[in-house]
Motif scaffolding. Structure first.
Motif, PDB file in Angstrom:
ATOM      1  N   GLY A  87       0.822  -1.201   0.000  1.00 23.21           N
ATOM      2  CA  GLY A  87       0.000   0.000   0.000  1.00 23.21           C
ATOM      3  C   GLY A  87       0.855   1.248   0.000  1.00 23.21           C
ATOM      4  N   GLU A  88       0.280   2.305  -0.498  1.00 19.59           N
ATOM      5  CA  GLU A  88       0.949   3.605  -0.511  1.00 19.59           C
ATOM      6  C   GLU A  88       0.289   4.572   0.453  1.00 19.59           C
ATOM      7  N   GLU A  89      -0.946   4.272   0.853  1.00 22.57           N
ATOM      8  CA  GLU A  89      -1.664   5.077   1.832  1.00 22.57           C
ATOM      9  C   GLU A  89      -2.291   4.148   2.857  1.00 22.57           C
ATOM     10  N   PHE A  90      -2.349   4.628   4.085  1.00 23.32           N
ATOM     11  CA  PHE A  90      -2.863   3.821   5.186  1.00 23.32           C
ATOM     12  C   PHE A  90      -3.823   4.675   5.996  1.00 23.32           C
ATOM     13  N   ALA A  91      -5.039   4.205   6.133  1.00 27.74           N
ATOM     14  CA  ALA A  91      -6.066   4.930   6.876  1.00 27.74           C
ATOM     15  C   ALA A  91      -5.991   4.565   8.350  1.00 27.74           C
ATOM     16  N   ILE A  92      -5.970   5.575   9.196  1.00 30.44           N
ATOM     17  CA  ILE A  92      -6.005   5.364  10.639  1.00 30.44           C
ATOM     18  C   ILE A  92      -7.452   5.515  11.075  1.00 30.44           C
ATOM     19  N   THR A  93      -8.011   4.432  11.605  1.00 27.40           N
ATOM     20  CA  THR A  93      -9.424   4.418  11.973  1.00 27.40           C
ATOM     21  C   THR A  93      -9.641   4.349  13.477  1.00 27.40           C
ATOM     22  N   MET A  94      -8.565   4.395  14.247  1.00 28.01           N
ATOM     23  CA  MET A  94      -8.672   4.315  15.698  1.00 28.01           C
ATOM     24  C   MET A  94      -9.414   5.532  16.241  1.00 28.01           C
ATOM     25  N   PRO A  95     -10.078   5.377  17.375  1.00 26.04           N
ATOM     26  CA  PRO A  95     -10.664   6.543  18.027  1.00 26.04           C
ATOM     27  C   PRO A  95      -9.570   7.567  18.360  1.00 26.04           C
ATOM     28  N   ALA A  96      -9.876   8.837  18.198  1.00 25.84           N
ATOM     29  CA  ALA A  96      -8.892   9.908  18.361  1.00 25.84           C
ATOM     30  C   ALA A  96      -8.211   9.880  19.733  1.00 25.84           C
ATOM     31  N   GLY A  97      -8.956   9.625  20.783  1.00 26.81           N
ATOM     32  CA  GLY A  97      -8.373   9.602  22.131  1.00 26.81           C
ATOM     33  C   GLY A  97      -7.362   8.487  22.303  1.00 26.81           C
ATOM     34  N   VAL A  98      -7.702   7.311  21.807  1.00 27.57           N
ATOM     35  CA  VAL A  98      -6.792   6.162  21.889  1.00 27.57           C
ATOM     36  C   VAL A  98      -5.555   6.434  21.038  1.00 27.57           C
ATOM     37  N   LEU A  99      -5.768   6.982  19.853  1.00 27.99           N
ATOM     38  CA  LEU A  99      -4.645   7.294  18.975  1.00 27.99           C
ATOM     39  C   LEU A  99      -3.722   8.331  19.623  1.00 27.99           C
ATOM     40  N   ALA A 100      -4.296   9.374  20.199  1.00 26.39           N
ATOM     41  CA  ALA A 100      -3.482  10.424  20.838  1.00 26.39           C
ATOM     42  C   ALA A 100      -2.662   9.846  21.988  1.00 26.39           C
ATOM     43  N   ARG A 101      -3.284   9.017  22.838  1.00 26.47           N
ATOM     44  CA  ARG A 101      -2.561   8.404  23.959  1.00 26.47           C
ATOM     45  C   ARG A 101      -1.434   7.519  23.436  1.00 26.47           C
ATOM     46  N   THR A 102      -1.729   6.742  22.406  1.00 23.80           N
ATOM     47  CA  THR A 102      -0.735   5.839  21.824  1.00 23.80           C
ATOM     48  C   THR A 102       0.415   6.627  21.209  1.00 23.80           C
ATOM     49  N   LEU A 103       0.097   7.675  20.468  1.00 30.86           N
ATOM     50  CA  LEU A 103       1.146   8.476  19.824  1.00 30.86           C
ATOM     51  C   LEU A 103       2.005   9.201  20.856  1.00 30.86           C
ATOM     52  N   ARG A 104       1.393   9.702  21.937  1.00 33.87           N
ATOM     53  CA  ARG A 104       2.198  10.342  22.999  1.00 33.87           C
ATOM     54  C   ARG A 104       3.175   9.348  23.599  1.00 33.87           C
ATOM     55  N   HIS A 105       2.684   8.139  23.874  1.00 35.56           N
ATOM     56  CA  HIS A 105       3.546   7.093  24.433  1.00 35.56           C
ATOM     57  C   HIS A 105       4.675   6.743  23.460  1.00 35.56           C
ATOM     58  N   LEU A 106       4.330   6.552  22.191  1.00 35.25           N
ATOM     59  CA  LEU A 106       5.348   6.206  21.194  1.00 35.25           C
ATOM     60  C   LEU A 106       6.354   7.333  21.028  1.00 35.25           C
ATOM     61  N   ASN A 107       5.886   8.566  21.078  1.00 37.41           N
ATOM     62  CA  ASN A 107       6.790   9.710  20.956  1.00 37.41           C
ATOM     63  C   ASN A 107       7.784   9.745  22.115  1.00 37.41           C
ATOM     64  N   GLU A 108       7.286   9.504  23.319  1.00 34.28           N
ATOM     65  CA  GLU A 108       8.168   9.492  24.492  1.00 34.28           C
ATOM     66  C   GLU A 108       9.210   8.379  24.386  1.00 34.28           C
ATOM     67  N   ARG A 109       8.769   7.190  24.013  1.00 36.84           N
ATOM     68  CA  ARG A 109       9.691   6.058  23.904  1.00 36.84           C
ATOM     69  C   ARG A 109      10.708   6.259  22.781  1.00 36.84           C
TER      70      ARG A 109
END
Length: 134
Positions: A64-86
């Motif tokens: 694929g060349e594009e990937f749709a993120i379908t997660m709920p915004a709150g879960v995605l934000a929490r996950t991205l903050r954690h990944l950013n910190e790590r």
């Protein structure tokens, strides 16, 4: 809300997620030591990372060349903050290790230079009787 990732963004995010998942055993460690609340928090963080893989693909080379993120915004934000910190922590470790390796290499180079200077100076002296035992 639906975010779209490019291939390059997906691959970078995939590396961050899979790197983070190496710590998934921390859930068991927290659980085993009786820290149930910590285990639950970790479950949410790692669960978010795995949910993100559902959107971007579990395989390193998912097509694929594009990937749709379908997660709920709150879960995605929490996950991205954690990944950013790590990911930032990992970058600091690599930068610090590189700086430490550079310092160690400089110390070795200076040591070689000093030893070379001493050997050159020693070569100017006439040979002396050797000390017994050396």
């Amino acid at each position: 809300m639906r975010l779209m990732l490019t291939r390059v963004q997906r691959d970078a995010l995939y590396l961050a997620v899979t790197s983070d998942l190496t710590g998934i055993g921390d859930i068991y460690i927290a659980f085993d030591r009786g820290d149930i609340e910590d285990a639950r928090v970790l479950r949410l963080l790692y669960g978010g990372a795995m949910r993100l893989l559902d959107d971007i693909g579990w395989g390193a080379d998912d097509p694929g060349e594009e990937f749709a993120i379908t997660m709920p915004a709150g879960v995605l934000a929490r996950t991205l903050r954690h990944l950013n910190e790590r990911t930032a922590d990992a970058a600091r470790v690599h930068v610090d290790a590189h700086a430490e390796e550079e310092r160690a290499a400089r110390d070795c180079i200076v040591g070689c230079a000093v030893i070379g200077q001493l050997l050159a100076q020693l070569a100017e002296y006439p040979p002396a009787d050797e000390v017994v035992g050396w």
